[in-house]
Design an enzyme around this catalytic site. Structure first.
Site, short mmCIF file in Angstrom:
data_model
loop_
_atom_site.label_atom_id
_atom_site.label_comp_id
_atom_site.label_asym_id
_atom_site.label_seq_id
_atom_site.Cartn_x
_atom_site.Cartn_y
_atom_site.Cartn_z
N HIS A 121 -11.16 -2.54 1.54
CA HIS A 121 -11.37 -1.32 0.76
C HIS A 121 -12.10 -1.58 -0.55
O HIS A 121 -11.86 -0.92 -1.57
CB HIS A 121 -10.05 -0.61 0.50
CG HIS A 121 -10.13 0.87 0.74
ND1 HIS A 121 -9.06 1.72 0.56
CD2 HIS A 121 -11.16 1.65 1.14
CE1 HIS A 121 -9.41 2.95 0.83
NE2 HIS A 121 -10.68 2.94 1.19
N ASP A 168 0.85 -1.19 0.00
CA ASP A 168 0.00 0.00 0.00
C ASP A 168 0.89 1.25 0.00
O ASP A 168 1.64 1.48 0.94
CB ASP A 168 -0.88 -0.02 1.26
CG ASP A 168 -2.09 0.89 1.15
OD1 ASP A 168 -2.03 1.87 0.38
OD2 ASP A 168 -3.08 0.64 1.84
N ASP A 169 0.82 2.03 -1.08
CA ASP A 169 1.60 3.27 -1.22
C ASP A 169 3.10 2.99 -1.33
O ASP A 169 3.93 3.79 -0.89
CB ASP A 169 1.36 4.23 -0.05
CG ASP A 169 -0.01 4.90 -0.08
OD1 ASP A 169 -0.83 4.53 -0.93
OD2 ASP A 169 -0.24 5.79 0.74
N HIS A 178 1.69 2.60 3.83
CA HIS A 178 0.73 3.70 3.89
C HIS A 178 0.85 4.43 5.23
O HIS A 178 1.15 3.83 6.25
CB HIS A 178 -0.68 3.13 3.74
CG HIS A 178 -1.77 4.13 3.52
ND1 HIS A 178 -2.21 4.98 4.51
CD2 HIS A 178 -2.52 4.40 2.43
CE1 HIS A 178 -3.19 5.73 4.04
NE2 HIS A 178 -3.39 5.40 2.78
N LYS A 228 1.11 9.37 -5.85
CA LYS A 228 -0.22 8.80 -5.71
C LYS A 228 -1.29 9.86 -6.02
O LYS A 228 -1.14 11.01 -5.62
CB LYS A 228 -0.40 8.29 -4.27
CG LYS A 228 -1.79 7.88 -3.85
CD LYS A 228 -1.78 7.54 -2.37
CE LYS A 228 -3.17 7.22 -1.85
NZ LYS A 228 -3.14 6.91 -0.39
N ARG A 235 -7.77 -1.87 -6.10
CA ARG A 235 -8.28 -3.12 -5.53
C ARG A 235 -9.49 -3.63 -6.31
O ARG A 235 -9.66 -4.84 -6.51
CB ARG A 235 -8.59 -2.91 -4.04
CG ARG A 235 -7.34 -2.68 -3.24
CD ARG A 235 -7.56 -2.00 -1.89
NE ARG A 235 -6.34 -1.31 -1.50
CZ ARG A 235 -5.31 -1.87 -0.90
NH1 ARG A 235 -5.38 -3.15 -0.56
NH2 ARG A 235 -4.23 -1.20 -0.62
N CYS A 254 -5.78 3.68 -4.04
CA CYS A 254 -5.94 2.41 -3.35
C CYS A 254 -7.21 1.65 -3.74
O CYS A 254 -7.15 0.53 -4.24
CB CYS A 254 -5.88 2.62 -1.84
SG CYS A 254 -6.71 4.10 -1.26
N LYS A 302 -6.01 -5.50 4.07
CA LYS A 302 -6.87 -4.38 3.73
C LYS A 302 -7.91 -4.80 2.70
O LYS A 302 -7.61 -5.40 1.69
CB LYS A 302 -6.01 -3.23 3.17
CG LYS A 302 -6.77 -1.93 2.95
CD LYS A 302 -5.80 -0.82 2.58
CE LYS A 302 -6.51 0.51 2.36
NZ LYS A 302 -5.54 1.60 2.06
N ASP A 349 -0.47 -0.91 -4.83
CA ASP A 349 -1.74 -0.36 -5.30
C ASP A 349 -1.59 0.99 -5.99
O ASP A 349 -2.44 1.40 -6.77
CB ASP A 349 -2.77 -0.27 -4.16
CG ASP A 349 -2.33 0.64 -3.02
OD1 ASP A 349 -1.17 1.10 -3.01
OD2 ASP A 349 -3.15 0.88 -2.12
N ASN A 350 -0.52 1.72 -5.70
CA ASN A 350 -0.23 3.01 -6.34
C ASN A 350 1.18 3.40 -5.95
O ASN A 350 1.83 2.72 -5.16
CB ASN A 350 -1.23 4.10 -5.95
CG ASN A 350 -1.56 4.15 -4.48
OD1 ASN A 350 -2.65 3.79 -4.04
ND2 ASN A 350 -0.60 4.57 -3.67
#
Length: 527
Positions: A130, A35-36, A210, A380, A77, A73, A128, A335-336
């Site tokens: 989301h 994540d991030d 993140h 991001k 997903r 994010c 996660k 994710d990014n």
């Protein structure tokens, strides 16, 4: 058990026999999502951060150099689990239609577990979520979700198999990255005990790195002093390593001091004080206090990535103990890109607390985000390369014969779902409850497991007014409210040389294609 057509084709390509595959007809799959995480945040993509487990996967598998996400994010997903652009399934907005993190996915846009279950797979989620709906309702057999995104040490909301769990009490040794791994191991151990004749799909969605920057103190101390030279030096060092590895050629992007966080939180900046810096300023322009504070933030970020790699090592050990490691496809991605955001949420920030502890609340910010996204521009939420281009590692001893190879073809998270359905021996659905489905925009990655493919494809982006389209070597991109720019990514991944004035016809053709695809997605949502 009958071997799937996809796997028969794959095995014939690489010359293996069924005996060589331990009589497995379909691989297990573990998808690990960070994540991030920026493009150069792990060792095998140029980082100084210690990631030996991911580096080993890359050394024995493949690294993709031009793999893309959606820049955010929850859209990523949705794309990963459905095989469609998030705008097609209501998970991100279109120019004339709303969409986002709170729902709107149509019933026909089923998630991967629903597609894999008829093919004999059990599915597990650790981490996660989301996504709209709940994991068990969406086809997972077991799940642990981390729904409190502001607390790594004592989250107040998690669910297990869709049941809300009690808050984690303060004063324990709980850490979210480790807890995600613990659950993954529980699922794998149960699978080995009860369902070893079935293949599995395990989606491990880590919440790190993140913000907030939270990490165990023992992990932070490993990086003490590592970033005192600043983000300028880190970017240059990573860029040199990236070139040595053959990942990206061309040039390193320039710092953009005029670009700050994508959202303005002046109250947070005021609370954090003069040590915080919300611009990509040259390191030598900062005060001594600012440099010390910023270096400490990157130490925590590195510790979070390091801890994730340690936990991934535990998952790999579990797969080996189950004797399924060789026939498990492992995909690692993000994710990014890294985030330039600076905000304070949840329990707030106590300036007297040790940085990186539960009582602190820090974000990476644009200076270090640029270092994490080396060699690319922006962050991001932007759809420039810094926001959308991140690592993809593919590892599968019984299905990938090359070790340490690079794949330079263009890929996107929409490719994951069709790849896994094909490997599972299925076909992508063309109808749902009597209605014809839109074609999946993704391309299976199976051919790329053997060599780069030469197919030219269009990849489309839109997020919060930031828009782009890539076809072949050319990318048309524009930040919100700004005019289109055109880049040739074959020699300018840093998006430094705008070609639009010299190639107006090429730009017009790409703009027309972006507008056509956008119109098609809107028609799908409102036929």
């Amino acid at each position: 058990m009958r071997m799937s057509t996809a796997c028969c084709l794959l095995l014939s390509l690489i010359g293996f026999t069924s005996q060589d595959t331990l009589a497995a007809d379909r691989p297990n799959v573990v998808v690990i999502l960070a994540d991030d995480l920026g493009y150069s945040d792990i060792g095998c993509y140029g980082s100084e951060i210690e990631t030996p487990n991911l580096d080993a996967l890359a050394a024995d598998g493949l690294r993709y150099t031009q793999f893309y996400n959606t820049a955010r994010c929850w859209p990523t997903r949705a794309a990963l689990l459905t095989g469609y652009y998030p705008q097609q399934v209501g998970r991100d907005a279109l120019p004339n239609l709303p969409g986002g993190a709170r729902g709107g996915r149509p019933a026909w846009a089923r998630l991967l577990p629903k597609l894999l279950r008829p093919l004999g797979y059990r599915s597990y989620l650790s981490g996660k979520w989301h996504v709209d709906g709940t994991p068990i309702q969406s086809g997972f057999d077991h799940s642990l979700t981390m729904d409190d995104h502001g607390r790594f040490f004592y989250p107040e909301k998690t669910t297990k198999d869709d049941v809300v769990q009690p808050p984690i009490p303060r004063g324990t040794d709980y850490y979210q990255t480790t807890a995600i791994t613990d659950h993954a191991l529980e699922c794998l151990q149960e699978h080995a005990a009860k369902y070893q004749t079935q293949p599995f799909f395990h989606y491990v969605a880590y919440t790190c790195p993140h913000f907030p920057l939270h990490a165990p103190a023992a992990d932070i101390v490993k990086y003490k002093g590592r970033y005192d030279a600043g983000w300028d030096a880190a970017r240059q060092s990573r860029w040199e390593r990236i070139q040595e590895l053959g990942l990206v050629s061309g040039s390193l992007s320039e710092l953009e001091p005029e670009i700050g966080p994508p959202y303005d939180f002046p109250a947070a900046i005021a609370e954090l004080g003069d040590k915080e810096v919300n611009r990509e300023l040259p390191w030598d322009s900062l005060t001594d206090d600012q440099r010390a504070f910023q270096a400490a933030k990157m130490e925590i970020h590195a510790a979070m990535v390091d801890r994730m790699d340690q936990e991934i090592g535990r998952i790999l050990a579990q797969l080996k103990s189950m004797e399924v490691y060789n026939d498990t496809l492992i995909l690692f991605l993000s994710d990014n890109g890294a985030s330039a955001e600076i905000m304070i949420r949840s329990d707030g920030h106590n300036p007297a607390a040790p940085l990186g502890s539960a009582e602190s609340y820090l974000c990476l910010g644009p200076g270090w985000s640029s270092a994490s996204n080396t060699p690319f521009r922006r962050h991001k939420t932007w759809v420039h390369e810094g926001g959308t281009s991140t690592p993809l590692i593919a590892h599968w001893p019984n299905g990938i014969s090359q070790h340490g190879a690079l794949r330079h073809q263009v890929g996107h998270v929409i490719d994951i779902a069709p790849t896994l359905v094909e490997l599972a021996g299925g076909e992508w659905p063309t109808s749902f409850q009597g209605h014809t489905l839109p074609p999946a925009p993704g391309h299976s990655l199976i051919r790329s497991f053997q060599s780069d493919t030469d197919e030219e494809r269009a990849v489309w982006w839109l997020h919060e007014g930031n828009r782009a389209l890539r076809r072949g070597e050319f990318k048309l991109v524009a930040a919100k409210g700004e005019p289109w720019q055109l880049y040739n990514l074959a020699n300018d991944r840093a998006e430094s040389h705008d070609l639009i004035s010299g190639l107006p016809q090429k730009a017009a053709a790409l703009q027309a294609e972006w507008e056509r695809m956008t119109s098609e997605f809107e028609s799908l949502r409102h036929p």
